[in-house]
Scaffold this motif. Sequence first.
Motif, PDB file in Angstrom:
ATOM      1  N   LYS A   1     -22.128  11.314 -41.336  1.00  0.00           N
ATOM      2  CA  LYS A   1     -22.127  10.132 -42.138  1.00  0.00           C
ATOM      3  C   LYS A   1     -21.523   9.021 -41.576  1.00  0.00           C
ATOM      4  CE  LYS A   1     -20.510  12.140 -45.699  1.00  0.00           C
ATOM      5  NZ  LYS A   1     -19.872  12.207 -47.093  1.00  0.00           N
ATOM      6  N   SER A   2     -20.266   9.285 -41.070  1.00  0.00           N
ATOM      7  CA  SER A   2     -19.261   8.284 -40.661  1.00  0.00           C
ATOM      8  C   SER A   2     -18.254   8.542 -39.947  1.00  0.00           C
ATOM      9  CB  SER A   2     -18.595   7.817 -41.982  1.00  0.00           C
ATOM     10  OG  SER A   2     -17.596   8.794 -42.495  1.00  0.00           O
TER      11      SER A   2
ATOM     12  N   TRP B   1     -14.567   6.595 -38.447  1.00  0.00           N
ATOM     13  CA  TRP B   1     -13.465   5.610 -38.471  1.00  0.00           C
ATOM     14  C   TRP B   1     -12.378   5.995 -37.582  1.00  0.00           C
ATOM     15  CZ3 TRP B   1     -11.679   5.337 -44.530  1.00  0.00           C
ATOM     16  CH2 TRP B   1     -12.954   5.274 -45.263  1.00  0.00           C
TER      17      TRP B   1
ATOM     18  N   LEU C   1     -24.656   4.821 -33.759  1.00  0.00           N
ATOM     19  CA  LEU C   1     -25.113   3.694 -34.550  1.00  0.00           C
ATOM     20  C   LEU C   1     -26.453   3.593 -34.709  1.00  0.00           C
ATOM     21  CD1 LEU C   1     -22.570   1.216 -32.496  1.00  0.00           C
ATOM     22  CD2 LEU C   1     -22.579   1.903 -35.236  1.00  0.00           C
TER      23      LEU C   1
ATOM     24  N   GLU D   1     -22.045   5.373 -40.485  1.00  0.00           N
ATOM     25  CA  GLU D   1     -21.232   4.195 -40.556  1.00  0.00           C
ATOM     26  C   GLU D   1     -19.925   4.385 -39.540  1.00  0.00           C
ATOM     27  OE1 GLU D   1     -17.600   3.356 -43.365  1.00  0.00           O
ATOM     28  OE2 GLU D   1     -19.403   4.069 -44.492  1.00  0.00           O
TER      29      GLU D   1
ATOM     30  N   ARG E   1     -16.795   2.598 -38.261  1.00  0.00           N
ATOM     31  CA  ARG E   1     -15.827   1.371 -38.579  1.00  0.00           C
ATOM     32  C   ARG E   1     -14.789   1.406 -37.330  1.00  0.00           C
ATOM     33  NH1 ARG E   1     -13.812   0.689 -44.707  1.00  0.00           N
ATOM     34  NH2 ARG E   1     -15.974   1.205 -45.634  1.00  0.00           N
TER      35      ARG E   1
ATOM     36  N   GLY F   1     -22.388  -1.814 -36.064  1.00  0.00           N
ATOM     37  CA  GLY F   1     -20.835  -1.370 -36.142  1.00  0.00           C
ATOM     38  C   GLY F   1     -20.059  -2.420 -36.981  1.00  0.00           C
ATOM     39  N   LEU F   2     -19.111  -1.889 -37.867  1.00  0.00           N
ATOM     40  CA  LEU F   2     -17.991  -2.631 -38.533  1.00  0.00           C
ATOM     41  C   LEU F   2     -16.758  -2.867 -37.819  1.00  0.00           C
ATOM     42  CD1 LEU F   2     -18.668  -1.237 -42.172  1.00  0.00           C
ATOM     43  CD2 LEU F   2     -19.693  -2.914 -41.037  1.00  0.00           C
TER      44      LEU F   2
END
Length: 271
Positions: free
Chosen positions: A82-83, A85, A107, A112, A114, A139-140
């Motif tokens: 999922k993610s 960070w 990506l 997700e 970050r 990407g954030l």
Amino acid sequence: MPSWIEGVEYPLDPALTFGRLAAGRQQEIDAMSEQLRSDQLAASRFTADVANFLAQRTTGEVEILEGRELANQRMQRFRLEKSSWGVIQDTSVIQWTPDSFPDRKHLERGIEMRYLYPESFLKRPRGRELLEYVASLGGLVRISPSTPFRLIIFDSKTAIMGIDPDDNAVGIAVHHSRAVVRMAMELFLSYWDRAVDPFADRQQQPSGEISAQEREFLRLLVHGATDEQVARKLGVSLRTVRRIAAKLSEQVGASGRFELGVRAAQRGWVD
């Protein structure tokens, strides 16, 4: 091989020649097949030894991977769902291409991602270019005046940080404990919420004010951080740290670090 006329060169029979070549090639293939089987067996033993080593170094909900090589091997075993960070704290030379960027595949799968970078990253060669590329893939990205240490959080389930926050080459600690992961997420979000979008238009700072990086330098200074620690957290060189200190000292008329901290606090530059 006997000839009809001794001492005279003659062409060999094609069937005999190709037969010899085929026999020789078959020997080569058999030898390569044997070597391949040997290499496969060695690889299987190696991966089994690595897995066994990792298991032996696991204590409860924490894995300890000492050294750069074991750390990188463990990182390759993660499968994102999922993610991800990440807090970036790296002052090495930026070397990347779109084809070699490791997070591209994640990506493109819609994970997700970050990324929290120190503000100094934008001033490094190809730094802004990399951030723009990450953003183009979805990407954030945010930048902070400083980053505490290298930290990665996968799927809100696993937190990876350095065994020694001051030296990432020592190895990593992989935490699966819900309590530790929760604290890591809270720390990440506290920095993320205060960080800024590197691509947003920002007004020029008023005359007499200081930059976010300089404000963070002062915060670290009054909390007793050494120049080396400040440099690492800001993602800059020691020379840059000393240049910032000299500039601010001249600006407030301070003759030393302690006086600089006091006068900065009087001006409201330090929370």
